[in-house]
Design a protein around this motif. Structure first.
Motif, PDB file in Angstrom:
ATOM      1  N   THR A   1      -6.411   6.189 -14.107  1.00  0.00           N
ATOM      2  CA  THR A   1      -6.266   7.447 -14.842  1.00  0.00           C
ATOM      3  C   THR A   1      -6.148   8.657 -13.917  1.00  0.00           C
ATOM      4  N   HIS A   2      -6.947   8.649 -12.853  1.00  0.00           N
ATOM      5  CA  HIS A   2      -7.021   9.853 -12.010  1.00  0.00           C
ATOM      6  C   HIS A   2      -6.502   9.669 -10.593  1.00  0.00           C
ATOM      7  N   ARG A   3      -6.847   8.563  -9.971  1.00  0.00           N
ATOM      8  CA  ARG A   3      -6.588   8.457  -8.535  1.00  0.00           C
ATOM      9  C   ARG A   3      -5.144   8.079  -8.213  1.00  0.00           C
ATOM     10  N   ILE A   4      -4.568   7.128  -8.943  1.00  0.00           N
ATOM     11  CA  ILE A   4      -3.146   6.811  -8.702  1.00  0.00           C
ATOM     12  C   ILE A   4      -2.298   8.070  -8.893  1.00  0.00           C
ATOM     13  N   PRO A   5      -2.446   8.793 -10.018  1.00  0.00           N
ATOM     14  CA  PRO A   5      -1.628  10.012 -10.165  1.00  0.00           C
ATOM     15  C   PRO A   5      -1.891  11.053  -9.082  1.00  0.00           C
ATOM     16  N   LYS A   6      -3.149  11.185  -8.657  1.00  0.00           N
ATOM     17  CA  LYS A   6      -3.462  12.207  -7.658  1.00  0.00           C
ATOM     18  C   LYS A   6      -2.795  11.869  -6.316  1.00  0.00           C
ATOM     19  N   PHE A   7      -2.957  10.634  -5.869  1.00  0.00           N
ATOM     20  CA  PHE A   7      -2.375  10.239  -4.581  1.00  0.00           C
ATOM     21  C   PHE A   7      -0.852  10.143  -4.659  1.00  0.00           C
ATOM     22  N   MET A   8      -0.348   9.480  -5.689  1.00  0.00           N
ATOM     23  CA  MET A   8       1.109   9.293  -5.758  1.00  0.00           C
ATOM     24  C   MET A   8       1.816  10.620  -6.010  1.00  0.00           C
ATOM     25  N   GLY A   9       1.192  11.485  -6.815  1.00  0.00           N
ATOM     26  CA  GLY A   9       1.753  12.814  -7.035  1.00  0.00           C
ATOM     27  C   GLY A   9       1.841  13.582  -5.721  1.00  0.00           C
ATOM     28  N   TYR A  10       0.814  13.419  -4.905  1.00  0.00           N
ATOM     29  CA  TYR A  10       0.806  14.087  -3.594  1.00  0.00           C
ATOM     30  C   TYR A  10       1.943  13.569  -2.706  1.00  0.00           C
ATOM     31  N   PHE A  11       2.032  12.263  -2.569  1.00  0.00           N
ATOM     32  CA  PHE A  11       3.081  11.704  -1.699  1.00  0.00           C
ATOM     33  C   PHE A  11       4.477  12.065  -2.226  1.00  0.00           C
ATOM     34  N   GLU A  12       4.631  12.047  -3.535  1.00  0.00           N
ATOM     35  CA  GLU A  12       5.928  12.405  -4.136  1.00  0.00           C
ATOM     36  C   GLU A  12       6.314  13.845  -3.769  1.00  0.00           C
ATOM     37  N   ARG A  13       5.341  14.758  -3.873  1.00  0.00           N
ATOM     38  CA  ARG A  13       5.609  16.170  -3.559  1.00  0.00           C
ATOM     39  C   ARG A  13       5.993  16.363  -2.090  1.00  0.00           C
ATOM     40  N   VAL A  14       5.210  15.722  -1.209  1.00  0.00           N
ATOM     41  CA  VAL A  14       5.490  15.881   0.229  1.00  0.00           C
ATOM     42  C   VAL A  14       6.855  15.274   0.565  1.00  0.00           C
ATOM     43  N   LEU A  15       7.136  14.131  -0.021  1.00  0.00           N
ATOM     44  CA  LEU A  15       8.402  13.436   0.213  1.00  0.00           C
ATOM     45  C   LEU A  15       9.588  14.295  -0.251  1.00  0.00           C
ATOM     46  N   MET A  16       9.458  14.889  -1.415  1.00  0.00           N
ATOM     47  CA  MET A  16      10.560  15.706  -1.945  1.00  0.00           C
ATOM     48  C   MET A  16      10.756  16.972  -1.129  1.00  0.00           C
TER      49      MET A  16
ATOM     50  N   LYS B   1     -14.501  -2.640 -13.671  1.00  0.00           N
ATOM     51  CA  LYS B   1     -13.681  -2.176 -14.797  1.00  0.00           C
ATOM     52  C   LYS B   1     -13.768  -0.651 -14.927  1.00  0.00           C
ATOM     53  N   ALA B   2     -14.982  -0.116 -14.823  1.00  0.00           N
ATOM     54  CA  ALA B   2     -15.158   1.345 -14.930  1.00  0.00           C
ATOM     55  C   ALA B   2     -14.426   2.059 -13.797  1.00  0.00           C
ATOM     56  N   ARG B   3     -14.558   1.527 -12.596  1.00  0.00           N
ATOM     57  CA  ARG B   3     -13.895   2.171 -11.459  1.00  0.00           C
ATOM     58  C   ARG B   3     -12.374   2.075 -11.586  1.00  0.00           C
ATOM     59  N   SER B   4     -11.885   0.945 -12.093  1.00  0.00           N
ATOM     60  CA  SER B   4     -10.435   0.771 -12.229  1.00  0.00           C
ATOM     61  C   SER B   4      -9.848   1.729 -13.262  1.00  0.00           C
ATOM     62  N   ILE B   5     -10.588   1.975 -14.341  1.00  0.00           N
ATOM     63  CA  ILE B   5     -10.121   2.938 -15.348  1.00  0.00           C
ATOM     64  C   ILE B   5      -9.942   4.307 -14.688  1.00  0.00           C
ATOM     65  N   SER B   6     -10.940   4.718 -13.915  1.00  0.00           N
ATOM     66  CA  SER B   6     -10.853   6.007 -13.227  1.00  0.00           C
ATOM     67  C   SER B   6      -9.721   5.999 -12.196  1.00  0.00           C
ATOM     68  N   PHE B   7      -9.575   4.878 -11.509  1.00  0.00           N
ATOM     69  CA  PHE B   7      -8.532   4.752 -10.486  1.00  0.00           C
ATOM     70  C   PHE B   7      -7.142   4.913 -11.110  1.00  0.00           C
TER      71      PHE B   7
ATOM     72  N   ILE C   1      -6.237   3.202   0.364  1.00  0.00           N
ATOM     73  CA  ILE C   1      -6.447   1.754   0.477  1.00  0.00           C
ATOM     74  C   ILE C   1      -7.924   1.413   0.275  1.00  0.00           C
ATOM     75  N   SER C   2      -8.793   2.264   0.790  1.00  0.00           N
ATOM     76  CA  SER C   2     -10.221   2.047   0.606  1.00  0.00           C
ATOM     77  C   SER C   2     -10.579   2.139  -0.885  1.00  0.00           C
ATOM     78  N   GLU C   3      -9.922   3.052  -1.591  1.00  0.00           N
ATOM     79  CA  GLU C   3     -10.176   3.165  -3.033  1.00  0.00           C
ATOM     80  C   GLU C   3      -9.605   1.966  -3.797  1.00  0.00           C
ATOM     81  N   VAL C   4      -8.459   1.456  -3.346  1.00  0.00           N
ATOM     82  CA  VAL C   4      -7.905   0.249  -3.965  1.00  0.00           C
ATOM     83  C   VAL C   4      -8.902  -0.897  -3.810  1.00  0.00           C
ATOM     84  N   HIS C   5      -9.434  -1.053  -2.613  1.00  0.00           N
ATOM     85  CA  HIS C   5     -10.423  -2.112  -2.367  1.00  0.00           C
ATOM     86  C   HIS C   5     -11.613  -1.985  -3.303  1.00  0.00           C
ATOM     87  N   ASP C   6     -12.059  -0.742  -3.479  1.00  0.00           N
ATOM     88  CA  ASP C   6     -13.280  -0.552  -4.263  1.00  0.00           C
ATOM     89  C   ASP C   6     -13.066  -0.713  -5.768  1.00  0.00           C
TER      90      ASP C   6
END
Lengths: 245, 245
Positions: free
Chosen positions: B142-157, B134-140, B110-115
């Protein structure tokens, strides 16, 4: 069985808040990635646990603590767990929530410290985001240090139980974390911190009191205490520093 | 005596994670700043508590919860406290630390979403830091959504107990918070989320299951649910959105 602390080798980083609690309490622990690889130690052992094949709820990132079968991630969560066991948490349950709330404010502050040198992307080098880092550091020094430190100073001065403890009547893990923050700020932003002792006398007294504790003093002068460096969270880049607001 | 939730009026923000838990449980609570000013309510009542003259450990920032004399700050801390009382935490103590660890990963996200919209300074307008955003959102995206969501998906499964619960064998506050994250991302970054349902089927199923719960469905269609808007944490600025990585 010793506690096992898992954190990136070579930096104080977020792991240091846990190390300080373990060291103050004289707890038996293994700093896993700093031990020779093999026999369940070294960085490969940490990466294996992070991959999560063996764990039901693998951590998202270091630091995490292993106590027998239990694996606990995130600094505030680890300290919530360890605090009572190490005698570093208030007895009163309400005060434990106060301690956890203060620790989570420290968590937020640490995240802001990190973002002074990585405001755009954690996957880019500092050198690739220097301009934004300078802008973020100006705001950090001008607004955020005073906001956070002013807050901790006020809460600390308000605690009727003890002059150098922020919650309850004894030393807690929050005091140790506040020590670490002051230590880190003085390393990373020496110019911005020139007036710190005058502006925040209560935090300054707490910092000095923690530093003098025998287990802490022994730890700080031991090889177990890694020096601050420019791979950690508190980094000294002179170009990001400036005089205080 | 009803719980008192204190949070900025007019936005979902961090307060929403607490609201969802209270609403799911059908708990008796007052959303203090949304009540008419006076009689201990309204924004002035929150500002008074934040100033801290009355409290030993005043919160650093909203949200905070008042339960009688106890004041608890930070979302994860509030949910740690409320979870067992509302029947939204695992019974097992070890799993409660797992739940808290997951919630703290959500806090970081959530802190990263804010930023993404405030990468340089919270005290500047978005319009004054658009280029860095804009620069931070591109990184978010490209890298951060997949990293966090991939993590939650794995733990959930990996949770053997239930397909749509991330920890333990029943609904927990972490499930509600994951619902809110998916909801927020779909609002803020609709382009980046176009492949979400295919990429993260377990999170998608959890999101749908939470949405269908009767108390949640009733809440979402009530005036108590504030709409997403560009004063909150999840903000829709089309110029920050892009196709997924």
């Amino acid at each position: 069985m010793p506690y096992e602390l898992y954190y990136w080798d070579g930096i104080q980083g977020r792991g240091e808040f846990v190390r300080l609690a373990l060291e103050e309490a004289g707890a038996d622990y293994i700093d896993v990635t700093r031990e020779p690889t093999g026999n369940g130690c070294g960085t490969p052992a940490m990466m294996k646990l992070l991959k999560g094949a063996e764990l039901l709820h693998a951590p998202f990132a270091p630091p995490f603590l292993k106590d027998g079968e239990l694996v606990i991630s995130h600094v505030a969560n680890i300290l919530l767990y360890l605090g009572p066991k190490l005698g570093l948490a208030p007895q009163d349950e309400g005060l434990r929530y106060a301690a956890n709330g203060l620790q989570l404010t420290i968590t937020d502050f640490i995240s802001e410290v990190h973002d002074t040198h990585h405001p755009i992307a954690t996957d880019l080098y500092y050198e690739d985001q220097k301009e934004a880092a300078k802008a973020r550091s100006i705001s950090f020094i001008t607004h955020r240090i005073p906001k956070f430190m002013g807050y901790f100073e006020r809460v600390l001065m308000k605690n009727p139980h003890a002059e150098t403890h922020i919650v309850g009547d004894g030393l807690s893990y929050v005091d140790l974390s506040l020590f670490q923050i002051v230590e880190g700020l003085k390393y990373a932003f020496p110019r911005a911190m020139t007036l710190f002792d005058q502006q925040y006398p209560a935090l300054t007294a707490l910092h000095a009191a923690v530093r003098k504790r025998s287990n802490i003093a022994r730890y700080l002068s031991s090889p177990r205490r890694i020096s601050f460096n420019e791979s950690g969270i508190f980094r000294h880049y002179p170009e990001l520093d400036q005089d205080p607001a």
